[in-house]
Scaffold this motif. Structure first.
Motif, mmCIF file in Angstrom:
data_model
loop_
_atom_site.group_PDB
_atom_site.id
_atom_site.type_symbol
_atom_site.label_atom_id
_atom_site.label_comp_id
_atom_site.label_asym_id
_atom_site.label_seq_id
_atom_site.Cartn_x
_atom_site.Cartn_y
_atom_site.Cartn_z
ATOM 1 N N UNK A 10 40.926 41.555 37.564
ATOM 2 C CA UNK A 10 41.757 40.870 38.541
ATOM 3 C C UNK A 10 43.082 40.426 37.915
ATOM 4 N N UNK A 11 42.987 39.881 36.700
ATOM 5 C CA UNK A 11 44.193 39.399 36.006
ATOM 6 C C UNK A 11 45.105 40.570 35.653
ATOM 7 N N UNK A 12 44.501 41.686 35.222
ATOM 8 C CA UNK A 12 45.287 42.849 34.824
ATOM 9 C C UNK A 12 45.975 43.478 36.032
ATOM 10 N N UNK A 13 45.233 43.619 37.121
ATOM 11 C CA UNK A 13 45.808 44.204 38.341
ATOM 12 C C UNK A 13 46.960 43.357 38.848
ATOM 13 N N UNK A 14 46.780 42.051 38.845
ATOM 14 C CA UNK A 14 47.826 41.178 39.371
ATOM 15 C C UNK A 14 49.105 41.226 38.548
ATOM 16 N N UNK A 15 48.975 41.281 37.228
ATOM 17 C CA UNK A 15 50.168 41.259 36.381
ATOM 18 C C UNK A 15 50.924 42.582 36.442
ATOM 19 N N UNK B 30 50.817 44.655 39.219
ATOM 20 C CA UNK B 30 51.075 45.038 40.601
ATOM 21 C C UNK B 30 52.368 44.407 41.107
ATOM 22 N N UNK B 31 52.766 44.795 42.303
ATOM 23 C CA UNK B 31 53.972 44.234 42.916
ATOM 24 C C UNK B 31 53.704 42.773 43.298
ATOM 25 N N UNK B 32 54.770 41.970 43.464
ATOM 26 C CA UNK B 32 54.587 40.569 43.861
ATOM 27 C C UNK B 32 53.793 40.410 45.159
ATOM 28 N N UNK B 33 54.005 41.318 46.102
ATOM 29 C CA UNK B 33 53.287 41.226 47.380
ATOM 30 C C UNK B 33 51.798 41.487 47.202
ATOM 31 N N UNK C 296 46.154 39.230 46.586
ATOM 32 C CA UNK C 296 44.945 38.893 45.822
ATOM 33 C C UNK C 296 44.756 37.384 45.750
ATOM 34 N N UNK C 297 45.855 36.644 45.583
ATOM 35 C CA UNK C 297 45.767 35.181 45.536
ATOM 36 C C UNK C 297 45.346 34.597 46.874
ATOM 37 N N UNK C 298 45.929 35.110 47.958
ATOM 38 C CA UNK C 298 45.634 34.589 49.293
ATOM 39 C C UNK C 298 44.199 34.858 49.724
ATOM 40 N N UNK C 299 43.655 35.978 49.275
ATOM 41 C CA UNK C 299 42.309 36.378 49.704
ATOM 42 C C UNK C 299 41.273 36.242 48.582
ATOM 43 N N UNK C 300 41.592 35.389 47.613
ATOM 44 C CA UNK C 300 40.685 35.231 46.470
ATOM 45 C C UNK C 300 39.297 34.770 46.900
ATOM 46 N N UNK C 301 39.216 33.730 47.716
ATOM 47 C CA UNK C 301 37.916 33.198 48.140
ATOM 48 C C UNK C 301 37.133 34.188 49.000
#
Length: 194
Positions: free
Chosen positions: A142-147, A149-152, A157-162
């Motif tokens: 998750x951390x690798x994909x986010x760093x 990936x594009x800001x959107x 991923x942050x908005x739908x984490x739960x």
């Protein structure tokens, strides 16, 4: 699985996630992040990295986790490279240690020496590495994909984490995650079988 089989997996379920989190803490600290040290994670005490729910899930469902080490990528000189090392290397170490353990068990079996505990460690180490490939927090990918990936996408991923965590947990309960992890893990186990 009988009681004896479960007991043979206890060392693996205990140490595989501890190794993962210990390496994560050490690499992040080596890259200049004071967060692991501030939170007491630069220690050889294995119980600091022990997480009971993750332990029991790893023991009975063969997918689980250790106590997540807090890290802060803002201290890394190269943020992307740092995140990749901090979260990717522990997965790689789990995978390599697991494959080496399975290989050694095969060597021992030729000599008639049982290696059940070592096999359990190898199996769970490999499965832990594969499980962390799911790009859902707090798993490593998750951390690798986010760093990377594009800001959107990172925001998604942050908005739908739960909700994503709930879906993962439900898939875990229904055995779907275990089936996927087991299928991928078997490829690595087969690769070192003789």
């Amino acid at each position: 699985m009988n009681l004896q089989g479960i007991l043979l997996l206890v060392p693996g379920a205990f140490f595989a996630p501890i190794i993962h989190e210990f390496i994560k803490a050490r690499i992040s600290a080596a890259l200049g992040d004071p967060t692991p040290k501030k939170n007491g994670f630069l220690t050889l005490n294995p119980f600091k990295y022990f997480e009971p729910i993750g332990f029991f899930l790893l023991l009975f469902f063969h997918v689980g986790w250790g106590r997540p080490v807090p890290t802060s990528p803002f201290y890394y000189k190269n943020k992307r490279q740092g995140v990749l090392l901090v979260h990717g290397v522990p997965m790689l170490v789990n995978l390599i240690l697991g494959m080496v353990a399975i290989f050694l068990v095969n060597i021992l079996s030729i000599s008639g020496i049982p290696g059940n505990i070592l096999y359990g460690f190898g199996l769970l180490s490999i499965r832990l590495a594969v499980f962390n490939l799911f790009p859902i927090a707090p798993l490593a990918m998750n951390k690798i994909v986010q760093i990377y990936s594009s800001p959107s996408t990172a925001m998604w991923f942050n908005n739908y984490e739960k909700p994503l965590q709930i879906v993962l947990f439900l898939l875990l309960l229904f055995g779907i995650v275990g089936l996927i992890v087991g299928s991928v893990s078997s490829i690595f186990i087969f690769a070192v079988s003789i």
